[in-house]
Design an enzyme around this catalytic site. Sequence first.
Site, PDB file in Angstrom:
ATOM      1  N   ASP A  11     -12.763 -12.790   5.504  1.00 40.68           N
ATOM      2  CA  ASP A  11     -11.621 -13.097   6.372  1.00 40.68           C
ATOM      3  C   ASP A  11     -10.926 -11.834   6.511  1.00 40.68           C
ATOM      4  O   ASP A  11     -10.897 -10.863   5.663  1.00 40.68           O
ATOM      5  CB  ASP A  11     -10.710 -14.135   6.122  1.00 40.68           C
ATOM      6  CG  ASP A  11      -9.828 -14.314   7.196  1.00 40.68           C
ATOM      7  OD1 ASP A  11      -9.967 -14.412   8.591  1.00 40.68           O
ATOM      8  OD2 ASP A  11      -8.397 -14.741   6.769  1.00 40.68           O
ATOM      9  N   SER A  12     -10.078 -11.612   7.629  1.00 37.11           N
ATOM     10  CA  SER A  12      -9.457 -10.390   7.840  1.00 37.11           C
ATOM     11  C   SER A  12      -8.299 -10.267   6.961  1.00 37.11           C
ATOM     12  O   SER A  12      -7.845  -9.279   6.515  1.00 37.11           O
ATOM     13  CB  SER A  12      -8.749 -10.167   9.268  1.00 37.11           C
ATOM     14  OG  SER A  12      -8.281 -11.483   9.610  1.00 37.11           O
ATOM     15  N   GLY A  44      -6.769  -9.774  15.028  1.00 34.23           N
ATOM     16  CA  GLY A  44      -6.734 -10.547  16.216  1.00 34.23           C
ATOM     17  C   GLY A  44      -6.068  -9.693  17.542  1.00 34.23           C
ATOM     18  O   GLY A  44      -6.364 -10.171  18.669  1.00 34.23           O
ATOM     19  N   ASN A  75     -11.912 -16.473  12.819  1.00 37.16           N
ATOM     20  CA  ASN A  75     -12.406 -16.662  14.171  1.00 37.16           C
ATOM     21  C   ASN A  75     -12.595 -15.484  15.099  1.00 37.16           C
ATOM     22  O   ASN A  75     -13.476 -15.092  15.929  1.00 37.16           O
ATOM     23  CB  ASN A  75     -11.291 -17.567  14.991  1.00 37.16           C
ATOM     24  CG  ASN A  75     -11.593 -18.922  14.465  1.00 37.16           C
ATOM     25  OD1 ASN A  75     -12.203 -19.589  15.187  1.00 37.16           O
ATOM     26  ND2 ASN A  75     -10.901 -19.309  13.498  1.00 37.16           N
ATOM     27  N   GLU A 159       1.829 -15.245   7.505  1.00 38.22           N
ATOM     28  CA  GLU A 159       1.813 -14.216   6.705  1.00 38.22           C
ATOM     29  C   GLU A 159       2.992 -14.023   6.035  1.00 38.22           C
ATOM     30  O   GLU A 159       3.183 -13.511   4.963  1.00 38.22           O
ATOM     31  CB  GLU A 159       1.215 -12.757   7.254  1.00 38.22           C
ATOM     32  CG  GLU A 159      -0.191 -13.001   7.642  1.00 38.22           C
ATOM     33  CD  GLU A 159      -1.320 -12.768   6.683  1.00 38.22           C
ATOM     34  OE1 GLU A 159      -1.068 -11.967   5.670  1.00 38.22           O
ATOM     35  OE2 GLU A 159      -2.257 -13.148   6.567  1.00 38.22           O
ATOM     36  N   CYS A 193      -8.138 -20.429  14.695  1.00 35.72           N
ATOM     37  CA  CYS A 193      -7.625 -19.422  13.715  1.00 35.72           C
ATOM     38  C   CYS A 193      -7.482 -20.035  12.347  1.00 35.72           C
ATOM     39  O   CYS A 193      -6.944 -21.207  12.337  1.00 35.72           O
ATOM     40  CB  CYS A 193      -6.372 -18.891  14.475  1.00 35.72           C
ATOM     41  SG  CYS A 193      -5.526 -17.613  13.365  1.00 35.72           S
ATOM     42  N   HIS A 195      -5.501 -19.420  10.165  1.00 40.25           N
ATOM     43  CA  HIS A 195      -3.993 -19.482   9.683  1.00 40.25           C
ATOM     44  C   HIS A 195      -3.208 -20.726  10.348  1.00 40.25           C
ATOM     45  O   HIS A 195      -2.165 -21.181   9.727  1.00 40.25           O
ATOM     46  CB  HIS A 195      -3.175 -18.207  10.147  1.00 40.25           C
ATOM     47  CG  HIS A 195      -3.415 -17.124   9.284  1.00 40.25           C
ATOM     48  ND1 HIS A 195      -4.681 -16.464   9.152  1.00 40.25           N
ATOM     49  CD2 HIS A 195      -2.680 -16.226   8.649  1.00 40.25           C
ATOM     50  CE1 HIS A 195      -4.709 -15.363   8.578  1.00 40.25           C
ATOM     51  NE2 HIS A 195      -3.254 -15.257   8.164  1.00 40.25           N
TER      52      HIS A 195
HETATM   53  N1  DGL Z   1      -8.390 -14.442  10.639  1.00 44.03           N
HETATM   54  C1  DGL Z   1      -7.899 -14.298  11.833  1.00 44.03           C
HETATM   55  C2  DGL Z   1      -8.697 -15.475  12.705  1.00 44.03           C
HETATM   56  O1  DGL Z   1      -9.085 -16.553  12.468  1.00 44.03           O
HETATM   57  C3  DGL Z   1      -6.366 -14.323  12.100  1.00 44.03           C
HETATM   58  C4  DGL Z   1      -5.720 -13.217  11.507  1.00 44.03           C
HETATM   59  C5  DGL Z   1      -5.902 -12.017  12.329  1.00 44.03           C
HETATM   60  O2  DGL Z   1      -5.490 -11.949  13.347  1.00 44.03           O
HETATM   61  O3  DGL Z   1      -6.724 -11.059  11.452  1.00 44.03           O
HETATM   62  O4  DGL Z   1      -8.568 -15.328  13.965  1.00 44.03           O
END
Ligand code: DGL
Length: 274
Positions: A11-12, A44, A75, A159, A193, A195
Amino acid sequence: MEQPGPIAVFDSGYGGLTVLNKIRQHLPQYDYIYLGDNARTPYGTRSFEVVYEYTLEAVKKLFDMGAHLVILACNTASAKALRNIQQKDLPLIDSNRRVLGVIRPSIEVVDELSDSKHVGVLGTVGTVQSESYPIEINKLFPNIKVSQEACPMWVPLVENNESFKDGADYFVKQHIDGLLSMDKAIDTIILGCTHYPLLMDKIRQYLPGHIQLVEQGDIVGESLKDYLKRHPEMDDKCSKGSSVHFYTTEQVMKFKQTAGIFFEGELTVEHVVL
Ligand code: DGL
């Protein structure tokens, strides 16, 4: 045969831990590694090219760490990088390794869930702009009408550990109202997403009771279980020791503090450079 390795979840940032948790509930016997690109999050708001470049770096790193199977829990990465990686990069890197995303499993269930055939998607700006959800849903179910709303404030709320506080209500209501004003017939909403499950209580508070929410963790867990059953050759390459190790591009201490929002229990964390 090649040495079996852990299943990798990427994940990011921290949000993918919600997905990892659910995957582990469905498939507790496997070894896992989790990589959060916390130093470069959020994805994102970034361009297609940058998300692709960052995601590819992460995938290569996870392969180097011994994973044969990488799940893009993010995502935005699934929307902007997965197709290129699967079609262009994997054949060059190692055609026996696999990278899977979270969008496909999430959309496969919507036709069954939605009576009205009007579906909403909540996601980051990047995911919404990529149009991945409407395109993929309409490939499978051309009769479904899809409306999307980007919620740029929701990731920062989570976050910053603000998701349970009163200030979050304003932004949650704003985007729920925004989505529902596009199409009054929506009866199913995909939380597109990592989060957003952390905002679940507040999201439910502002949603009419008949609208169903599609949360990805369980769906991805189920779908991975099914995938491994259908692909015994990949299952053999996934080691089974029930361990989990975490890697972050940020500082270890910082990761441990924030990951506590998403993940229960003691975390073994290492810093990596991509
Ligand atoms: N992990 C990102 C998503 O599911 C959300 C956080 C980001 O923007 O990096 O889209």
